[in-house]
Design a protein around this motif. Structure first.
Motif, PDB file in Angstrom:
ATOM      1  N   PRO A   1       0.899  -1.423   0.034  1.00 45.98           N
ATOM      2  CA  PRO A   1       0.017  -0.002   0.058  1.00 45.98           C
ATOM      3  C   PRO A   1       0.974   1.320   0.120  1.00 45.98           C
ATOM      4  N   GLY A   2       0.664   2.108  -1.136  1.00 43.16           N
ATOM      5  CA  GLY A   2       1.446   3.416  -1.129  1.00 43.16           C
ATOM      6  C   GLY A   2       0.694   4.660  -0.284  1.00 43.16           C
ATOM      7  N   ALA A   3       1.414   5.695  -0.301  1.00 40.54           N
ATOM      8  CA  ALA A   3       0.776   6.821   0.701  1.00 40.54           C
ATOM      9  C   ALA A   3      -0.507   7.274   0.181  1.00 40.54           C
ATOM     10  N   ASP A   4      -1.085   7.026  -1.088  1.00 40.24           N
ATOM     11  CA  ASP A   4      -2.309   7.400  -1.575  1.00 40.24           C
ATOM     12  C   ASP A   4      -3.551   6.369  -1.338  1.00 40.24           C
ATOM     13  N   THR A   5      -3.008   5.330  -0.729  1.00 39.53           N
ATOM     14  CA  THR A   5      -4.139   4.249  -0.243  1.00 39.53           C
ATOM     15  C   THR A   5      -4.993   4.796   0.609  1.00 39.53           C
ATOM     16  N   TRP A   6      -4.704   5.385   1.660  1.00 41.72           N
ATOM     17  CA  TRP A   6      -5.535   5.796   2.861  1.00 41.72           C
ATOM     18  C   TRP A   6      -5.416   7.602   2.533  1.00 41.72           C
ATOM     19  N   GLU A   7      -6.634   8.057   3.144  1.00 40.88           N
ATOM     20  CA  GLU A   7      -6.589   9.563   3.387  1.00 40.88           C
ATOM     21  C   GLU A   7      -6.962   9.735   5.066  1.00 40.88           C
ATOM     22  N   LEU A   8      -6.379  10.681   5.849  1.00 44.42           N
ATOM     23  CA  LEU A   8      -6.726  10.971   6.898  1.00 44.42           C
ATOM     24  C   LEU A   8      -7.746  12.276   6.790  1.00 44.42           C
TER      25      LEU A   8
ATOM     26  N   ALA B   1      -4.230  -9.753   8.105  1.00 40.85           N
ATOM     27  CA  ALA B   1      -5.363  -9.611   7.179  1.00 40.85           C
ATOM     28  C   ALA B   1      -6.060  -8.370   6.802  1.00 40.85           C
ATOM     29  N   MET B   2      -5.568  -7.332   7.325  1.00 39.64           N
ATOM     30  CA  MET B   2      -6.147  -6.293   6.715  1.00 39.64           C
ATOM     31  C   MET B   2      -5.813  -5.979   5.320  1.00 39.64           C
ATOM     32  N   ARG B   3      -4.665  -6.448   4.935  1.00 39.91           N
ATOM     33  CA  ARG B   3      -4.208  -6.362   3.435  1.00 39.91           C
ATOM     34  C   ARG B   3      -4.981  -6.707   2.494  1.00 39.91           C
ATOM     35  N   GLY B   4      -5.562  -8.035   2.948  1.00 40.32           N
ATOM     36  CA  GLY B   4      -6.657  -8.872   2.056  1.00 40.32           C
ATOM     37  C   GLY B   4      -8.030  -8.182   1.764  1.00 40.32           C
ATOM     38  N   TRP B   5      -8.498  -7.477   2.994  1.00 40.90           N
ATOM     39  CA  TRP B   5      -9.607  -6.606   3.388  1.00 40.90           C
ATOM     40  C   TRP B   5      -9.869  -5.426   2.216  1.00 40.90           C
ATOM     41  N   ILE B   6      -8.708  -5.093   1.634  1.00 38.35           N
ATOM     42  CA  ILE B   6      -8.660  -4.111   0.717  1.00 38.35           C
ATOM     43  C   ILE B   6      -8.808  -4.228  -0.747  1.00 38.35           C
ATOM     44  N   ASN B   7      -8.611  -5.578  -0.906  1.00 37.30           N
ATOM     45  CA  ASN B   7      -8.463  -6.107  -2.357  1.00 37.30           C
ATOM     46  C   ASN B   7      -9.977  -6.469  -2.701  1.00 37.30           C
TER      47      ASN B   7
ATOM     48  N   ILE C   1       1.417 -14.238   4.548  1.00 34.43           N
ATOM     49  CA  ILE C   1       1.828 -12.832   4.494  1.00 34.43           C
ATOM     50  C   ILE C   1       3.010 -12.769   3.293  1.00 34.43           C
ATOM     51  N   SER C   2       3.617 -13.603   3.245  1.00 31.99           N
ATOM     52  CA  SER C   2       4.737 -13.571   2.068  1.00 31.99           C
ATOM     53  C   SER C   2       3.883 -13.415   0.687  1.00 31.99           C
ATOM     54  N   GLN C   3       2.774 -13.380   0.489  1.00 30.93           N
ATOM     55  CA  GLN C   3       2.164 -13.280  -0.715  1.00 30.93           C
ATOM     56  C   GLN C   3       1.035 -12.130  -0.847  1.00 30.93           C
ATOM     57  N   TYR C   4       0.737 -11.533   0.367  1.00 40.32           N
ATOM     58  CA  TYR C   4      -0.344 -10.422   0.297  1.00 40.32           C
ATOM     59  C   TYR C   4       0.065  -9.209  -0.515  1.00 40.32           C
ATOM     60  N   ASN C   5       1.522  -8.821  -0.780  1.00 39.47           N
ATOM     61  CA  ASN C   5       1.655  -7.609  -1.608  1.00 39.47           C
ATOM     62  C   ASN C   5       2.302  -8.053  -2.865  1.00 39.47           C
ATOM     63  N   SER C   6       2.154  -9.270  -3.477  1.00 38.66           N
ATOM     64  CA  SER C   6       2.863  -9.671  -4.497  1.00 38.66           C
ATOM     65  C   SER C   6       2.145  -9.171  -5.691  1.00 38.66           C
ATOM     66  N   THR C   7       2.871  -8.571  -6.570  1.00 38.47           N
ATOM     67  CA  THR C   7       2.366  -7.995  -7.927  1.00 38.47           C
ATOM     68  C   THR C   7       2.303  -9.106  -8.992  1.00 38.47           C
ATOM     69  N   ASP C   8       2.963 -10.472  -8.652  1.00 41.84           N
ATOM     70  CA  ASP C   8       3.058 -11.203  -9.445  1.00 41.84           C
ATOM     71  C   ASP C   8       1.969 -12.681  -9.084  1.00 41.84           C
ATOM     72  N   ASN C   9       2.266 -13.632  -9.960  1.00 40.11           N
ATOM     73  CA  ASN C   9       0.901 -14.829  -9.505  1.00 40.11           C
ATOM     74  C   ASN C   9       1.283 -15.133  -8.248  1.00 40.11           C
ATOM     75  N   ILE C  10       0.336 -15.789  -7.367  1.00 41.08           N
ATOM     76  CA  ILE C  10       0.807 -16.208  -6.054  1.00 41.08           C
ATOM     77  C   ILE C  10       1.480 -17.489  -6.263  1.00 41.08           C
ATOM     78  N   LYS C  11       2.216 -17.674  -5.299  1.00 43.30           N
ATOM     79  CA  LYS C  11       3.351 -18.976  -5.434  1.00 43.30           C
ATOM     80  C   LYS C  11       2.702 -20.039  -4.550  1.00 43.30           C
ATOM     81  N   GLY C  12       2.041 -21.014  -5.293  1.00 44.09           N
ATOM     82  CA  GLY C  12       1.536 -22.250  -4.769  1.00 44.09           C
ATOM     83  C   GLY C  12       2.639 -23.060  -4.425  1.00 44.09           C
ATOM     84  N   PRO C  13       2.388 -24.403  -3.546  1.00 43.74           N
ATOM     85  CA  PRO C  13       3.107 -25.292  -3.110  1.00 43.74           C
ATOM     86  C   PRO C  13       3.237 -26.332  -4.317  1.00 43.74           C
TER      87      PRO C  13
END
Length: 332
Positions: free
Chosen positions: A16-23, A48-54, A246-258
């Motif tokens: 999340p960048g500086a423009d994701t939320w606004e006070l 989990a909050m990272r997933g809630w904004i997707n 948590i290693s995958q929440y901010n990934s910009t690529d495909n999710i790495k599965g097992p």
């Protein structure tokens, strides 16, 4: 009264960048019958909050753009109108969001006692992380005496408690964390039998060294390569608890599965996801038992508290940089 609140402005891609939320600031409106005004004191910061904004299908609806950021909270009822669930002066915890004040009729809030434990504790071991750890390791992990338990993200709020509960139940526990100080924290403060520093060790080799007979339960908060390494060492009828990734929440690529998922077949093992909300009717039981363990000094807990609602984003990002120890909390 002026309410400061963090509003979701856009859905981020990656971290999340500086423009994701606004006070924003607004005047607190007048109460209607049955409503209460909650002055919030602490906010829980959770991965989990990272997933809630997707804007994706999940176990809970996403936070809408323009809404107050969802978060667990604890605070004091300072005003009521008409017949209400709680009275003025009561302390409660629930889903108040990232804001100074919350108007509620009491839905999804429950009373807490600041005389029995300090308020941040109700967002940690006696809050959602505590419930997640308790039910994740006992109900999904089905730990039993003599099990070898491996925990990833072990220095975090959930992982640290998972390991301690497993120790209380007679298990041998190995934790994975990043950096020497966190690994020392696992063995010296939390009583883990061993630790693996994923930043400075080969995780696969270290799991083999620490778990020569294999793993009965793997409690995973991380996902990605660490999950893949753990799957190699499953014993027959092992249980893998998928609590987070948590290693995958901010990934910009495909999710790495097992890649090593066939280990589940060979070892007749199971891999199950867990969401704490499924166990809500049993929260009281878990809170009572955890509180007893704390009183008996069988549980060590640490809250990492930072100040200022204006510092929400910077503090939240500590979850992903690893720059925190124990339960991350924002005092507002």
């Amino acid at each position: 009264m002026i309410n400061k609140k963090q509003i979701l402005k856009k859905r981020p891609i990656g971290l999340p960048g500086a423009d994701t939320w606004e006070l924003q600031e607004s005047k607190v409106r007048d109460l209607e019958d049955g409503e209460m005004l909650l002055h919030q004191e602490y906010i829980s910061l959770d991965p989990a909050m990272r997933g809630w904004i997707n804007e994706t299908r999940s176990y809970i609806s996403p936070v809408e753009v323009g809404q107050v950021m969802r978060a667990g909270s604890v605070g004091k009822i300072i005003k009521t109108k008409g017949k209400t669930v709680f009275k003025e002066g009561d302390y409660v915890s629930g889903w108040g969001g990232v804001q100074n004040y919350c108007i509620t009729k009491g839905e999804n809030f429950y009373p807490v006692d600041p005389k029995k434990a300090n308020l941040p504790t109700y967002l940690g071991v006696l809050g959602m992380p505590g419930m997640t750890a308790y039910f994740g390791i006992t109900e999904v992990g089905k730990i039993k005496n003599g099990d070898t338990v491996l925990v990833s993200g072990a220095a975090g709020a959930v992982g640290g408690l998972v390991g301690q509960i497993a120790k209380i139940r007679g298990c041998r526990v190995i934790g994975i964390a990043g950096g020497k100080s966190k690994c020392d924290y696992l063995t010296q403060n939390l009583g883990f039998d061993g630790s693996i520093d994923y930043k400075n060790e080969n995780v696969t080799k270290s799991i083999k060294n620490h778990c020569p007979k294999g793993i009965d339960v793997f409690f995973d908060n991380v996902g990605g390569e660490i999950l893949d390494s753990a799957l190699i060492f499953l014993r027959k009828n092992a249980r893998v608890v998928i609590c987070g990734a948590i290693s995958q929440y901010n990934s910009t690529d495909n999710i790495k599965g097992p890649k090593n998922y066939l280990s589940l077949l060979v070892n007749r093992a199971s891999m199950q996801g867990m969401v704490v909300f499924d166990y809500a009717p049993m929260y009281g039981k878990a809170m009572s038992e955890i509180a007893k363990w704390i009183e008996e000094k069988k549980i060590f807990h640490k809250e990492d508290v930072y100040d200022g609602i204006e510092n929400f984003r910077e503090t939240f990002l500590r979850l992903f940089s690893g720059d925190k120890m124990g339960k991350l909390i924002l005092k507002i």
